[in-house]
Design an enzyme around this catalytic site. Structure first.
Site, mmCIF file in Angstrom:
data_model
loop_
_atom_site.group_PDB
_atom_site.id
_atom_site.type_symbol
_atom_site.label_atom_id
_atom_site.label_comp_id
_atom_site.label_asym_id
_atom_site.label_seq_id
_atom_site.Cartn_x
_atom_site.Cartn_y
_atom_site.Cartn_z
ATOM 1 N N GLY A 1 0.840 -1.192 0.000
ATOM 2 C CA GLY A 1 0.000 0.000 0.000
ATOM 3 C C GLY A 1 0.876 1.242 0.000
ATOM 4 N N CYS B 1 5.185 0.059 7.510
ATOM 5 C CA CYS B 1 4.928 1.203 6.633
ATOM 6 C C CYS B 1 6.225 1.574 5.921
ATOM 7 C CB CYS B 1 4.449 2.377 7.489
ATOM 8 S SG CYS B 1 4.156 3.886 6.547
ATOM 9 N N LEU B 2 6.139 1.839 4.626
ATOM 10 C CA LEU B 2 7.351 2.196 3.875
ATOM 11 C C LEU B 2 7.959 3.502 4.383
ATOM 12 C CD1 LEU B 2 6.217 1.218 0.261
ATOM 13 C CD2 LEU B 2 7.771 -0.023 1.779
ATOM 14 N N HIS C 1 -5.074 1.851 6.878
ATOM 15 C CA HIS C 1 -3.720 2.385 7.066
ATOM 16 C C HIS C 1 -3.454 3.535 6.082
ATOM 17 C CE1 HIS C 1 0.758 1.706 7.815
ATOM 18 N NE2 HIS C 1 0.774 2.409 6.679
ATOM 19 N N GLU C 2 -3.820 3.324 4.819
ATOM 20 C CA GLU C 2 -3.534 4.340 3.781
ATOM 21 C C GLU C 2 -4.436 5.575 3.918
ATOM 22 O OE1 GLU C 2 -0.824 4.006 2.326
ATOM 23 O OE2 GLU C 2 -0.555 1.881 2.761
ATOM 24 N N GLN D 1 3.183 9.905 0.759
ATOM 25 C CA GLN D 1 4.441 9.193 1.057
ATOM 26 C C GLN D 1 5.497 9.417 -0.025
ATOM 27 O OE1 GLN D 1 2.230 5.285 2.028
ATOM 28 N NE2 GLN D 1 4.107 5.152 3.213
ATOM 29 N N HIS E 1 -3.002 7.875 6.318
ATOM 30 C CA HIS E 1 -1.932 8.723 5.744
ATOM 31 C C HIS E 1 -2.521 10.009 5.150
ATOM 32 C CE1 HIS E 1 1.900 6.652 5.977
ATOM 33 N NE2 HIS E 1 1.386 5.518 5.542
HETATM 34 C C1 Y12 Z 1 -1.126 -4.312 6.439
HETATM 35 C C2 Y12 Z 1 -0.347 -3.475 7.162
HETATM 36 C C3 Y12 Z 1 0.118 -2.309 6.615
HETATM 37 C C4 Y12 Z 1 -0.221 -1.957 5.348
HETATM 38 C C5 Y12 Z 1 0.252 -0.675 4.780
HETATM 39 C C6 Y12 Z 1 1.252 -0.831 3.698
HETATM 40 N N1 Y12 Z 1 2.528 -1.155 4.224
HETATM 41 C C7 Y12 Z 1 3.515 -1.624 3.458
HETATM 42 O O1 Y12 Z 1 3.325 -1.814 2.282
HETATM 43 C C8 Y12 Z 1 4.809 -1.876 4.125
HETATM 44 C C9 Y12 Z 1 5.837 -2.377 3.473
HETATM 45 C C10 Y12 Z 1 7.163 -2.580 4.055
HETATM 46 C C11 Y12 Z 1 8.146 -3.149 3.243
HETATM 47 C C12 Y12 Z 1 9.433 -3.337 3.738
HETATM 48 O O2 Y12 Z 1 10.436 -3.829 2.947
HETATM 49 C C13 Y12 Z 1 10.712 -5.182 2.912
HETATM 50 O O3 Y12 Z 1 10.052 -5.977 3.547
HETATM 51 C C14 Y12 Z 1 11.819 -5.601 2.035
HETATM 52 C C15 Y12 Z 1 9.745 -2.965 5.011
HETATM 53 O O4 Y12 Z 1 11.035 -3.269 5.463
HETATM 54 C C16 Y12 Z 1 11.935 -2.281 5.753
HETATM 55 O O5 Y12 Z 1 11.629 -1.138 5.719
HETATM 56 C C17 Y12 Z 1 13.304 -2.712 6.113
HETATM 57 C C18 Y12 Z 1 8.780 -2.371 5.808
HETATM 58 C C19 Y12 Z 1 7.481 -2.167 5.321
HETATM 59 C C20 Y12 Z 1 -0.998 -2.811 4.631
HETATM 60 C C21 Y12 Z 1 -1.468 -3.979 5.197
HETATM 61 CO CO CO Z 2 2.162 3.618 5.647
#
Ligand code: Y12
Ligand code: CO
Length: 175
Positions: free
Chosen positions: A45, A95-96, A137-138, A50, A141
């Site tokens: 997401g 969260c990114l 979550h989004e 962001q 934001h």
């Molecule tokens: C459930 C919970 C949260 C959401 C919101 C969207 N969140 C994400 O897309 C988070 C992604 C994310 C990716 C990462 O990178 C890796 O895993 C390689 C990460 O790791 C680091 O930052 C090191 C952290 C978050 C949607 C549904």
């Molecule tokens: Co986020």
């Protein structure tokens, strides 16, 4: 369009994003540029704020049963509004914009969302599971709210300490 992920504690993440009124090429270019950033970062997401665009647009791409993400499952939501919410669920969110930190967050189980697609067509969907959590979550934001804002006082304090340490280590490893 060259986009970068804005990371906490950047103040821009506190901004309230503006409603989108024009469904033009500029909007399509932004959405098209957000998609590869989300995929390269392993995100499911992403909100426009962001990537430093304070507009009410979000992308969602939930993995399928084989844990694969496909552009066929991409959902773009413009000006989303959560109309109804029922039940409760807890999920370990990430969260990114808050890298390397994950925490259990309480959300509604099922939500009904009213939104527009990239061409301005109205859509209404009822969702549950991971998509429901991701939308909540989004949408947060878009209102300047991060999942870490939902932590208890003591958990937030712990987070701030750990995050500061992580940023310091990141900085010194770049020297
Ligand atoms: C459930 C919970 C949260 C959401 C919101 C969207 N969140 C994400 O897309 C988070 C992604 C994310 C990716 C990462 O990178 C890796 O895993 C390689 C990460 O790791 C680091 O930052 C090191 C952290 C978050 C949607 C549904
Ligand atoms: Co986020």
């Amino acid at each position: 369009m060259n986009l970068n992920i804005v990371e906490y504690p950047d103040k821009r993440l506190k901004e309230i994003s503006k409603e989108i009124e024009k469904f033009d090429e500029q909007l399509h270019k932004l959405l098209d540029a957000m998609y590869p950033i989300m995929m390269q970062s392993n995100g499911i997401g992403l909100a426009a704020i962001q990537v430093a665009h304070p507009k009410r647009a979000i992308l969602l791409n939930i993995p399928d049963e084989d844990d694969e993400q496909s552009i066929d499952n991409l959902i773009e939501m413009i000006n989303p509004i959560i109309m109804q919410k029922t039940g409760e669920t807890i999920y370990q969110e990430g969260c990114l914009s808050v890298p390397s930190f994950y925490e259990d967050i309480n959300r509604y189980e099922t939500i009904t969302v009213n939104y527009l697609d990239r061409d301005g067509n109205t859509k209404i969907i009822e969702v549950d599971g991971l998509l429901s959590i991701a939308i909540q979550h989004e949408v947060d934001h878009l209102n300047g709210v991060l999942f870490i804002d939902k932590l208890s006082y003591s958990r937030r304090k712990k987070f701030e300490k750990e995050y500061k340490k992580m940023l310091k280590e990141k900085k010194s490893s770049k020297k």
